[in-house]
Design an enzyme around this catalytic site. Structure first.
Site, short mmCIF file in Angstrom:
data_model
loop_
_atom_site.label_atom_id
_atom_site.label_comp_id
_atom_site.label_asym_id
_atom_site.label_seq_id
_atom_site.Cartn_x
_atom_site.Cartn_y
_atom_site.Cartn_z
N TYR A 197 6.79 -13.15 8.20
CA TYR A 197 7.71 -13.65 7.17
C TYR A 197 7.24 -15.00 6.66
CZ TYR A 197 11.49 -16.57 5.41
OH TYR A 197 12.22 -17.45 4.67
N ASP A 251 -10.94 18.28 -1.11
CA ASP A 251 -9.86 18.93 -1.84
C ASP A 251 -9.88 20.45 -1.73
OD1 ASP A 251 -9.29 16.37 -2.56
OD2 ASP A 251 -9.78 16.59 -4.69
N CYS A 256 -10.56 8.31 -9.29
CA CYS A 256 -9.25 7.67 -9.42
C CYS A 256 -9.28 6.47 -10.37
CB CYS A 256 -8.75 7.22 -8.05
SG CYS A 256 -8.44 8.58 -6.90
#
Length: 503
Positions: free
Chosen positions: A480, A337, A44
Site C-alpha cells: 500500500y 491455438d 496482438c
C-alpha cells in the site's frame, strides 16, 4: 531420445518449442516449416500499429529470421507449407516453389494456430470484408486507414497472397468513410478504437446483449458506455443476416438506420467497377451501409492437417493432447491455438487462443522433446485489454460459467477508487467477483477502470491457481502507498464484500 524435431508453424508455440529444444539439446536437428513469410511475431499488436502508436510493423517481430538461423541454429524454412502428415511413416509432405517433397521426423509438433471465423451469413467473400490475423493484413489495413500510397508502405515478400493482397487491392480503389466491425470481442473493440482514432465513422454489431461477453455483463456495460462516449455506434443484440455487395446496393434496396437517431445514412463513394465490393450489411434490426467490414466473431483452430493424418480432436474441436502436449500418437505433439487447454477450475478441456498459453505450451514441448518431460500447464482464463482509455481484465469463471461447471455461484460488484482519495489522479474502478457458495473458493473476477485493472488481475489469477478461498484472499498482504492504491486495495475490498455475501 529422438534426434530430428520438425515443427509446423513459426509463430508463438512453434518458435518457442524450436528455440527451447535447440537450447536444451544443441546437437538436435530442429526444422521449422512456415507457410508464410512472417515468423515469431506479436499479432496482438496489430490494432496499435493500425492506430499509429507503433510506427513500423517490423517492430511486432519478436526475433528476426536471420537470428533464428544464424544465432540459434534452427533450420527455418519460410514459404514452405506442410500439406500432409504420415504418422506411420513418420514423414511430412511439404510444398515449396511449386514442388513437393517429403521430410522424415522423429518428433513432430503441430503449431498450426487458428484462423479467424467469419459470420455465418452470405456475402463474407465480398471485397472489403476482412479478418486480421496476420501482419501482412495488418500492414495493408494500416495503409488504408492512414491513406498511404503503396510506395510508402512497401509490400512484404508474401504480400501477393491471401487477405493482405485482397485488402490492399480493395483499399487502393475505394474511398472508405464508414467501417463496420462485426463482433464486439477483444480484437473488434481494439480495432474500433483504431478506426475512431483515424477519423472513421465506426459501427460495431454484436449478436449478444453485451460487448466483450467473456468479461461479464457488469464490466461489459461500463465498457459499452465508454465506447459510446468515445464515438463508437453500438448495435447490440443484433444479428448479421447477410452482407450486401455494390451491385445490389445500387438497386436501391434501402438504407441503414443509425443507432439512436432514426435518420438514414448517406450513400458512400462508389468503388471502381469490375468487382463486387461490400456496400452494406443487413441485420435483423435494419441495414447499415459500409465501405469496409472487419470481422471478429471468434477464432477457429487450424486442425485440417491433424484431421487428415487421423489425429484425434477433442470435444472443443481443437486437437486433444495430454499434460505434455502429446496427441494420441506419442511422437506427435500439438500446442498453441490449434490445441486444447485444461481449465484448472473445472478440469475440462477448453479453447483459449491467447499468446502466453501458446508460448508456454511450446516451450514445454521443446523441453520434453529434448529429454526433460515438462507439463504444458493449465489455464484459468486470464485476459486483459485496452478499450480507449480503459483497462479491462478478467480471470476465472463468471457466474454463468461457474453454474454450468456445477458450482453454486455467489457474486458481488463493487465500485471503488484506484488510489488514496486524497492523492491526485484517482479514478473509479469496477470489480465483479464470483465465489462458490459451498466451498467459499474464489472462482473468478473481472474489472474495468482507467488504471490498475490490468495488473491487479494477476493477483487474482495467482489466487485461483492456488485455490484460495474468498476469506484467504481477503487476508493477503498487499502493498500500500497512496499513489498506487487505497489501504483496502480494490481486490481486497471485493473479497471483503463477497465474504459478506457468503455469510
Amino acid at each position: 531420445m529422438s534426434d530430428r524435431f520438425l515443427v509446423v508453424g513459426g509463430d508463438a508455440a512453434g518458435m518457442s518449442a524450436a528455440g527451447k529444444a535447440k537450447r536444451d539439446d544443441p546437437d538436435r536437428e530442429v526444422v521449422v516449416f512456415e507457410r508464410g513469410d512472417w515468423v515469431s511475431y506479436g499479432a496482438c499488436g496489430i490494432p496499435y500499429y493500425v492506430k499509429g502508436e507503433i510506427a513500423d510493423i517490423e517492430e511486432l517481430q519478436v526475433v528476426e529470421p536471420r537470428k533464428l538461423v544464424e544465432e540459434r541454429g534452427i533450420d527455418l524454412r519460410r514459404r514452405h507449407e506442410v500439406v500432409a502428415v504420415d504418422p506411420d511413416a513418420r514423414t511430412v509432405t511439404v510444398e515449396a516453389d511449386g514442388e513437393r517433397y517429403e521430410e522424415p521426423y522423429d518428433d513432430l509438433l503441430l503449431a498450426t494456430g487458428g484462423r479467424a471465423a467469419l459470420p455465418d451469413a452470405p456475402g463474407t467473400d465480398l471485397e472489403g470484408v476482412f479478418a486480421v490475423r496476420n501482419l501482412e493484413a495488418g500492414r495493408a489495413l494500416r495503409s488504408y486507414v492512414v491513406r498511404e500510397d503503396d510506395a510508402e508502405v512497401p509490400a512484404h515478400p508474401d504480400a501477393g497472397s491471401g487477405d493482405g493482397e485482397r485488402l490492399r487491392s480493395h483499399l487502393r480503389e475505394t474511398d472508405v468513410e464508414r467501417v463496420v466491425v462485426i463482433g464486439a470481442n477483444k480484437i473488434g473493440v481494439e480495432m474500433a478504437e483504431a478506426f475512431v482514432a483515424r477519423g472513421f465513422d465506426v459501427h460495431v454489431v454484436e449478436a449478444g446483449p453485451h460487448v466483450l461477453p467473456v468479461f461479464g455483463p457488469d464490466v461489459a456495460d461500463v465498457v459499452a458506455d465508454h465506447l459510446r462516449d468515445s464515438g463508437v455506434r453500438l448495435h447490440l443484440g443484433t444479428s448479421v443476416e447477410r452482407l450486401v455487395g455494390e451491385a445490389e446496393a445500387e438497386e436501391g434496396t434501402g438504407r441503414a438506420t443509425e443507432e439512436g437517431t432514426g435518420r438514414a445514412t448517406e450513400e458512400g463513394a462508389r468503388p471502381a467497377e469490375g468487382t463486387d465490393r461490400v456496400r452494406a450489411i443487413e441485420t435483423d434490426a435494419g441495414r447499415i451501409e459500409a465501405e469496409a467490414v472487419l470481422c471478429d466473431v471468434g477464432v477457429e483452430p487450424e486442425t485440417d492437417l491433424a484431421e487428415s493424418a487421423g489425429i484425434d480432436l477433442g470435444e472443443t474441436g481443437a486437437i486433444r493432447t495430454d499434460e505434455f502436449g502429446r496427441t494420441g500418437d506419442d511422437r506427435v505433439y500439438a500446442a498453441g491455438d490449434c490445441a486444447e487447454k485444461r481449465h484448472l477450475l473445472t478440469g475440462e478441456a477448453v479453447r483459449w487462443p491467447y499468446a502466453l498459453a501458446a508460448n508456454r505450451a511450446g516451450r514445454a514441448v521443446g523441453r520434453t522433446v529434448a529429454g526433460r518431460p515438462t507439463p504444458v500447464g493449465g489455464i484459468v482464463g486470464t485476459g486483459v485489454m485496452k478499450a480507449f482509455d480503459r483497462e479491462v481484465a478478467r480471470t476465472g469463471l463468471d457466474d454463468e460459467q461457474a453454474r454450468a461447471a456445477g458450482f453454486d455461484p455467489v457474486s458481488t460488484t463493487v465500485t471503488t477508487i484506484t488510489r488514496a482519495h486524497y492523492y491526485p489522479g484517482w479514478s473509479r474502478i469496477v470489480v465483479h467477483a464470483t465465489a462458490d457458495a459451498d466451498s467459499g473458493r474464489l472462482l473468478g473476477t473481472s474489472m474495468v477502470g482507467a488504471e490498475g485493472a490490468a495488473h491487479r488481475i494477476n493477483a487474482v489469477a495467482t489466487a485461483l491457481h492456488a485455490g484460495l478461498t474468498v476469506e484467504e484472499v481477503g487476508r493477503l498482504d498487499f502493498g500500500y502507498a497512496p499513489p498506487f492504491g487505497p489501504v483496502w486495495d480494490p481486490v481486497l475490498l471485493a473479497a471483503k464484500a463477497l465474504g459478506d455475501e457468503l455469510e
